[in-house]
Write an enzyme that holds these catalytic residues in place. Structure first.
Site, PDB file in Angstrom:
ATOM      1  N   ASP A  69       0.815  -1.209   0.000  1.00 16.71           N
ATOM      2  CA  ASP A  69       0.000   0.000   0.000  1.00 16.71           C
ATOM      3  C   ASP A  69       0.853   1.265   0.000  1.00 16.71           C
ATOM      4  O   ASP A  69       0.481   2.271  -0.608  1.00 16.71           O
ATOM      5  CB  ASP A  69      -0.926   0.007   1.218  1.00 16.71           C
ATOM      6  N   GLY A  70       2.002   1.230   0.673  1.00 16.53           N
ATOM      7  CA  GLY A  70       2.866   2.413   0.705  1.00 16.53           C
ATOM      8  C   GLY A  70       3.343   2.789  -0.683  1.00 16.53           C
ATOM      9  O   GLY A  70       3.385   3.973  -1.049  1.00 16.53           O
ATOM     10  N   ASN A 138      -3.787   8.706   2.558  1.00 22.46           N
ATOM     11  CA  ASN A 138      -4.192   8.013   3.779  1.00 22.46           C
ATOM     12  C   ASN A 138      -4.416   8.992   4.920  1.00 22.46           C
ATOM     13  O   ASN A 138      -5.539   9.163   5.387  1.00 22.46           O
ATOM     14  CB  ASN A 138      -3.136   6.979   4.195  1.00 22.46           C
ATOM     15  N   ASP A 139      -3.338   9.625   5.359  1.00 19.63           N
ATOM     16  CA  ASP A 139      -3.479  10.459   6.550  1.00 19.63           C
ATOM     17  C   ASP A 139      -2.333  11.451   6.702  1.00 19.63           C
ATOM     18  O   ASP A 139      -1.262  11.305   6.112  1.00 19.63           O
ATOM     19  CB  ASP A 139      -3.564   9.582   7.808  1.00 19.63           C
ATOM     20  N   ARG A 166      -4.498  16.806  23.913  1.00 22.23           N
ATOM     21  CA  ARG A 166      -3.247  16.511  24.617  1.00 22.23           C
ATOM     22  C   ARG A 166      -3.079  14.997  24.518  1.00 22.23           C
ATOM     23  O   ARG A 166      -3.762  14.234  25.214  1.00 22.23           O
ATOM     24  CB  ARG A 166      -3.291  16.968  26.071  1.00 22.23           C
ATOM     25  N   ASP A 168      -0.620  11.548  22.289  1.00 21.27           N
ATOM     26  CA  ASP A 168       0.629  11.121  21.645  1.00 21.27           C
ATOM     27  C   ASP A 168       0.689  11.550  20.177  1.00 21.27           C
ATOM     28  O   ASP A 168       1.770  11.805  19.645  1.00 21.27           O
ATOM     29  CB  ASP A 168       0.779   9.601  21.721  1.00 21.27           C
ATOM     30  N   THR A 179      -8.579   2.871   7.627  1.00 18.99           N
ATOM     31  CA  THR A 179      -8.169   1.516   8.011  1.00 18.99           C
ATOM     32  C   THR A 179      -6.710   1.464   8.461  1.00 18.99           C
ATOM     33  O   THR A 179      -6.208   0.382   8.776  1.00 18.99           O
ATOM     34  CB  THR A 179      -8.348   0.535   6.840  1.00 18.99           C
ATOM     35  N   ALA A 180      -6.030   2.606   8.478  1.00 20.42           N
ATOM     36  CA  ALA A 180      -4.597   2.630   8.775  1.00 20.42           C
ATOM     37  C   ALA A 180      -4.338   3.206  10.172  1.00 20.42           C
ATOM     38  O   ALA A 180      -4.846   2.684  11.163  1.00 20.42           O
ATOM     39  CB  ALA A 180      -3.873   3.413   7.680  1.00 20.42           C
ATOM     40  N   TYR A 181      -3.553   4.271  10.266  1.00 17.87           N
ATOM     41  CA  TYR A 181      -3.142   4.842  11.556  1.00 17.87           C
ATOM     42  C   TYR A 181      -4.362   5.239  12.394  1.00 17.87           C
ATOM     43  O   TYR A 181      -4.428   4.983  13.598  1.00 17.87           O
ATOM     44  CB  TYR A 181      -2.250   6.057  11.286  1.00 17.87           C
TER      45      TYR A 181
END
Length: 310
Positions: A69-70, A138-139, A166, A168, A179-181
């Site tokens: 995908d990348g 994607n994001d 606030r 991470d 569907t990713a991060y």
């Protein structure tokens, strides 16, 4: 396609030689041209033309992405200013965007050349960072540096502030990127047919703690507040800014920015159902059976037949 020139986009580290050879042999038989970026010249046969990275997107009729995908996302970004059809060949792991496995490639290339396919349009996010326009299929994520505190930022939608984070990381995703991060951070799965932005905090400690789904016509601004940890900006997983402690990121939605070749949309959707079930969306046993290749289903059926009477 007349005088077709197909561009090859290669996974940066995987061995793609077997797949490239299949494509090169097919191109020779059918009188089609192939091209790659100059930097990939030594990874392809001599029959493949090498073009500068900025010239390749303008010259080709379509792209073939070889990898996961990348690699597919990189191919889509490459032609975002002049979208061309992108056919994905799977060499990765899950590969949510990719439909074609290497054994299916010759038939897929025949259909590509004969225009016997449909096109699935994909939206992207446009990010203004330090004056540069960057896109993500994607994001886009604001991510803290490990051991340095939390990302602290305010959220504004169309100029109106709505609250602060606030956490991470703050992940802004397209439906494809849901569907990713964003998914890993607890965000919702959004249908690829939908038009929406999703803003999801990862490991929130205070402020907004749930995913927010916004209209594609809304523009968002994430602005770091005093005391925020150093923040990296990631676009489709690629770090494009490091260790920022102040400033803002403006993100907007662009429709129909990418064209993905689909040969069998129903089969592709069924495969993705199975891939999602491997994450944490369990299917019923009979649903899993229907997603197996026909030959394997027949083998299982034969094994389950009762033994002949003696």
């Amino acid at each position: 396609m007349d005088r077709t020139l197909l561009g090859l986009v290669l996974h940066p580290t995987r061995d793609v030689s077997e797949v490239v050879e299949i494509i090169a042999e097919w191109a020779t038989r059918h009188g089609k041209g192939l091209a790659v970026r100059v930097e990939d010249r030594d990874r392809v046969p001599a029959s493949v033309e090498a073009l500068p990275a900025d010239e390749l997107p303008r010259t080709v009729n379509a792209l073939i992405s070889i990898g996961g995908d990348g690699t597919m996302l990189g191919a889509l970004r490459m032609v975002v200013d002049d979208p061309k059809p992108v056919l994905g060949v799977h060499l990765g792991r899950l590969g949510f965007l990719i439909e074609v496995e290497p054994p299916e490639l010759p038939a897929a290339l025949d259909r590509l050349a004969n225009k016997d396919f449909t096109v699935e349009t994909h939206s992207c996010l446009v990010c203004g960072v330090c004056g540069d326009d960057l896109v993500a299929f994607n994001d886009i994520a604001l991510v803290r540096q490990p051991g340095s505190g939390f990302v602290t930022a305010t959220l504004a939608v169309d100029g109106q502030r709505y609250g602060y984070y606030r956490c991470d990381a703050i992940v802004v995703s397209t439906p494809t990127g849901s569907t990713a991060y964003s998914y890993a951070a607890g965000g919702p799965l959004v249908s690829p047919a939908a038009q929406a932005l999703v803003v999801t905090p990862s490991a929130p400690m205070a402020g907004i703690s749930r995913a927010v789904v916004l209209s594609p016509d809304e523009t968002i601004r994430l602005e770091l507040t005093p005391g925020s940890a150093p923040v990296a900006v990631e676009v489709d997983g690629l770090v494009i800014r490091e260790a920022a402690t102040q400033g803002a990121v403006d993100i907007s939605f662009r429709r129909e920015a990418g064209l993905v070749v689909r040969l069998d949309p129903r089969r592709y959707q069924e495969r993705n159902q199975l891939k999602l079930s491997l994450l944490d969306l369990p299917l019923l046993p009979e649903q899993l059976r229907e997603l197996l290749p026909e030959g394997l289903r027949e083998q299982l059926s034969r094994r389950e037949l009762p033994p002949p009477a003696r």
